[in-house]
Design a protein around this motif. Sequence first.
Motif, mmCIF file in Angstrom:
data_model
loop_
_atom_site.group_PDB
_atom_site.id
_atom_site.type_symbol
_atom_site.label_atom_id
_atom_site.label_comp_id
_atom_site.label_asym_id
_atom_site.label_seq_id
_atom_site.Cartn_x
_atom_site.Cartn_y
_atom_site.Cartn_z
ATOM 1 N N ASP A 123 1.845 3.304 -2.441
ATOM 2 C CA ASP A 123 1.712 3.814 -3.470
ATOM 3 C C ASP A 123 0.456 3.947 -3.657
ATOM 4 N N THR A 124 -0.246 4.438 -3.137
ATOM 5 C CA THR A 124 -1.693 4.435 -3.783
ATOM 6 C C THR A 124 -1.469 4.924 -5.221
ATOM 7 N N SER A 125 -0.805 5.824 -5.292
ATOM 8 C CA SER A 125 -1.378 6.971 -6.821
ATOM 9 C C SER A 125 -0.597 5.668 -7.395
ATOM 10 N N TRP B 252 -2.054 -0.339 -7.393
ATOM 11 C CA TRP B 252 -1.290 -0.512 -6.934
ATOM 12 C C TRP B 252 -2.607 -1.567 -6.259
ATOM 13 N N LEU B 253 -3.608 -1.321 -6.292
ATOM 14 C CA LEU B 253 -5.018 -2.020 -6.406
ATOM 15 C C LEU B 253 -4.557 -3.624 -6.818
ATOM 16 N N LEU C 155 0.572 -1.279 0.012
ATOM 17 C CA LEU C 155 0.250 -0.234 -0.072
ATOM 18 C C LEU C 155 0.763 1.176 0.137
ATOM 19 N N TYR D 27 -2.495 -4.714 -4.471
ATOM 20 C CA TYR D 27 -2.945 -4.707 -2.838
ATOM 21 C C TYR D 27 -3.823 -6.617 -2.301
#
Length: 119
Positions: A56-58, A62-63, A54, A66
């Motif tokens: 770098d959710t930008s 990223w999803l 998690l 995760y």
Amino acid sequence: MMATPKLITQSGEPVSHFDLDAVENEATQEPFTFTLGGEVFTMLAPEDIDWQALADTSAPDWLLTYVAALLGDDFERFAAHEVPTRKLNKLLEACQEHYGVTPGGSKASARSSKSTRRR
């Protein structure tokens, strides 16, 4: 590069205030499992995945990172299925609910209850 400890004991050893290596996995709950396409999958608790999943959710993926971390060894089988975003969201919500994790990523405190939460 390792930072030099600022506090040294009289014996010359660095002072350590917390031993993260001694922290055991506190997961005592039954693992979260779900079915998809007749197959059974297991998800880790969101609190038990590596924080870097998690970081770098930008990032565009990223999803994916995760979900891969949550599914571990089951990810390749899961990725072979088509899963609409609506269903993925429901799956992640169910996983969080099972493990008692709030969307912020930590378990709800004992003081947090249905009677005291904001409406």
